[in-house]
Design a protein around this motif. Structure first.
Motif, PDB file in Angstrom:
ATOM      1  N   SER A 129       0.732  -1.370  -0.076  1.00  0.00           N
ATOM      2  CA  SER A 129      -0.026   0.025  -0.133  1.00  0.00           C
ATOM      3  C   SER A 129       0.976   1.185   0.064  1.00  0.00           C
ATOM      4  CB  SER A 129      -1.053   0.130   0.937  1.00  0.00           C
ATOM      5  OG  SER A 129      -0.339   0.168   2.425  1.00  0.00           O
ATOM      6  N   ALA A 130       2.005   1.160   0.749  1.00  0.00           N
ATOM      7  CA  ALA A 130       2.902   2.200   0.514  1.00  0.00           C
ATOM      8  C   ALA A 130       3.409   2.708  -0.616  1.00  0.00           C
ATOM      9  CB  ALA A 130       4.040   2.260   1.589  1.00  0.00           C
ATOM     10  N   LEU A 131       3.747   1.660  -1.600  1.00  0.00           N
ATOM     11  CA  LEU A 131       4.065   1.691  -3.142  1.00  0.00           C
ATOM     12  C   LEU A 131       3.117   2.533  -4.064  1.00  0.00           C
ATOM     13  CD1 LEU A 131       6.246  -1.352  -3.989  1.00  0.00           C
ATOM     14  CD2 LEU A 131       6.974   0.802  -3.499  1.00  0.00           C
ATOM     15  N   ILE A 132       1.734   2.057  -3.653  1.00  0.00           N
ATOM     16  CA  ILE A 132       0.627   2.596  -4.556  1.00  0.00           C
ATOM     17  C   ILE A 132       0.465   4.013  -3.759  1.00  0.00           C
ATOM     18  CG2 ILE A 132      -1.938   2.145  -4.542  1.00  0.00           C
ATOM     19  CD1 ILE A 132      -1.696  -0.830  -4.413  1.00  0.00           C
ATOM     20  N   ALA A 133       0.691   4.221  -2.569  1.00  0.00           N
ATOM     21  CA  ALA A 133       0.407   5.759  -2.145  1.00  0.00           C
ATOM     22  C   ALA A 133       1.663   6.580  -2.785  1.00  0.00           C
ATOM     23  CB  ALA A 133       0.622   5.779  -0.614  1.00  0.00           C
ATOM     24  N   LEU A 134       2.809   6.216  -2.797  1.00  0.00           N
ATOM     25  CA  LEU A 134       3.799   6.847  -3.396  1.00  0.00           C
ATOM     26  C   LEU A 134       3.664   7.013  -4.959  1.00  0.00           C
ATOM     27  CD1 LEU A 134       6.921   5.852  -1.859  1.00  0.00           C
ATOM     28  CD2 LEU A 134       6.213   7.887  -1.273  1.00  0.00           C
ATOM     29  N   GLY A 135       3.126   6.107  -5.614  1.00  0.00           N
ATOM     30  CA  GLY A 135       2.773   6.050  -7.026  1.00  0.00           C
ATOM     31  C   GLY A 135       1.722   7.096  -7.329  1.00  0.00           C
ATOM     32  N   PHE A 136       0.664   7.045  -6.446  1.00  0.00           N
ATOM     33  CA  PHE A 136      -0.335   8.209  -6.674  1.00  0.00           C
ATOM     34  C   PHE A 136       0.202   9.616  -6.351  1.00  0.00           C
ATOM     35  CE2 PHE A 136      -4.054  10.344  -4.995  1.00  0.00           C
ATOM     36  CZ  PHE A 136      -4.783  10.446  -5.952  1.00  0.00           C
ATOM     37  N   LEU A 137       0.940   9.734  -5.175  1.00  0.00           N
ATOM     38  CA  LEU A 137       1.341  10.817  -5.020  1.00  0.00           C
ATOM     39  C   LEU A 137       2.445  11.534  -6.096  1.00  0.00           C
ATOM     40  CD1 LEU A 137       1.838  13.306  -2.824  1.00  0.00           C
ATOM     41  CD2 LEU A 137       3.685  11.918  -1.899  1.00  0.00           C
ATOM     42  N   ALA A 138       3.002  10.714  -6.679  1.00  0.00           N
ATOM     43  CA  ALA A 138       3.981  10.991  -7.889  1.00  0.00           C
ATOM     44  C   ALA A 138       3.311  11.483  -9.157  1.00  0.00           C
ATOM     45  CB  ALA A 138       5.152   9.945  -8.356  1.00  0.00           C
ATOM     46  N   LEU A 139       2.020  10.664  -9.311  1.00  0.00           N
ATOM     47  CA  LEU A 139       1.145  10.876 -10.346  1.00  0.00           C
ATOM     48  C   LEU A 139       0.434  12.233 -10.147  1.00  0.00           C
ATOM     49  CD1 LEU A 139      -0.023   9.847 -12.856  1.00  0.00           C
ATOM     50  CD2 LEU A 139      -1.998   8.851 -11.442  1.00  0.00           C
ATOM     51  N   MET A 140       0.030  12.824  -9.029  1.00  0.00           N
ATOM     52  CA  MET A 140      -0.744  13.789  -8.598  1.00  0.00           C
ATOM     53  C   MET A 140       0.386  14.998  -8.493  1.00  0.00           C
ATOM     54  SD  MET A 140      -3.792  13.149  -8.242  1.00  0.00           S
ATOM     55  CE  MET A 140      -4.156  14.694  -7.778  1.00  0.00           C
ATOM     56  N   LEU A 141       1.390  14.908  -8.146  1.00  0.00           N
ATOM     57  CA  LEU A 141       2.548  16.204  -8.377  1.00  0.00           C
ATOM     58  C   LEU A 141       2.800  16.196  -9.666  1.00  0.00           C
ATOM     59  CD1 LEU A 141       4.839  15.393  -4.983  1.00  0.00           C
ATOM     60  CD2 LEU A 141       3.197  17.173  -5.451  1.00  0.00           C
ATOM     61  N   GLY A 142       3.076  15.274 -10.619  1.00  0.00           N
ATOM     62  CA  GLY A 142       3.230  15.303 -12.111  1.00  0.00           C
ATOM     63  C   GLY A 142       2.217  16.176 -12.584  1.00  0.00           C
TER      64      GLY A 142
END
Length: 185
Positions: free
Chosen positions: A2-15
């Motif tokens: 779930s941490a990897l999914i959260a980091l991926g989602f955060l990176a997508l949003m910041l991008g």
């Protein structure tokens, strides 16, 4: 996981935020500077007194003289004058040597093949390979002197090249020299 999914989602949003900001807050450049810069030879040699062609283009757009670029020569001055609706003037005497064109000359027996001169040459006029001698393509060299200070063994000279008879060309007529023919009926 779930941490990897959260980091991926955060990176997508910041991008997405950065992409939106790049489009929304884009700074438009001066189109005249871009046109002037496209005329300049892009050698980034600094012979004009500016660190590169883009800063010189900005200075020209702000009213600086159009005759400070030796690599651009008369053709560059004519193109800039036509673009900016200014008078064609000869190359600045301070930047044009009276003895003729200067080009780099590498004393090949002293060259150690360090490739430092090749790396700084803005027009790729120096050819060679690491640990082998280098040489200069005289017709490509603009005489910018950027290769001289980086040579660790001081084997580069900047002599003046005299014009040979086969280098001579008929002078090109200027637009102001052409007299229109008026037909009389």
């Amino acid at each position: 996981m779930s941490a990897l999914i959260a980091l991926g989602f955060l990176a997508l949003m910041l991008g997405a935020v950065l992409g939106y900001a790049a489009v929304r807050f884009r700074v438009q450049g001066n189109p005249l500077v871009d046109q002037i810069n496209s005329i300049l030879p892009q050698t980034q040699c600094g012979q004009c007194g500016y660190p590169g062609c883009k800063p010189y283009a900005e200075a020209i757009a702000n009213g600086d003289e159009i005759n400070k670029c030796p690599p651009g020569g008369d053709e560059g001055i004519k193109a800039l004058a036509a673009l900016l609706d200014r008078k064609v003037v000869p190359l600045d005497e301070e930047r044009e040597p009276s003895e003729g064109k200067r080009v780099a000359y590498i004393r090949e027996d002293e060259c150690i093949g360090c490739t430092k001169c090749i790396q700084v040459c803005p027009v790729d006029a120096i050819v060679g390979a690491p640990k082998l001698m280098h040489t200069v393509i005289v017709t490509e060299c603009t005489g910018c002197d950027l290769c001289v200070p980086v040579c660790p063994v001081d084997c580069i000279d900047m002599p003046f090249v005299e014009k040979a008879p086969d280098d001579w060309q008929w002078p090109q007529p200027h637009a102001t020299d052409i007299i229109p023919i008026k037909w009389v009926q």
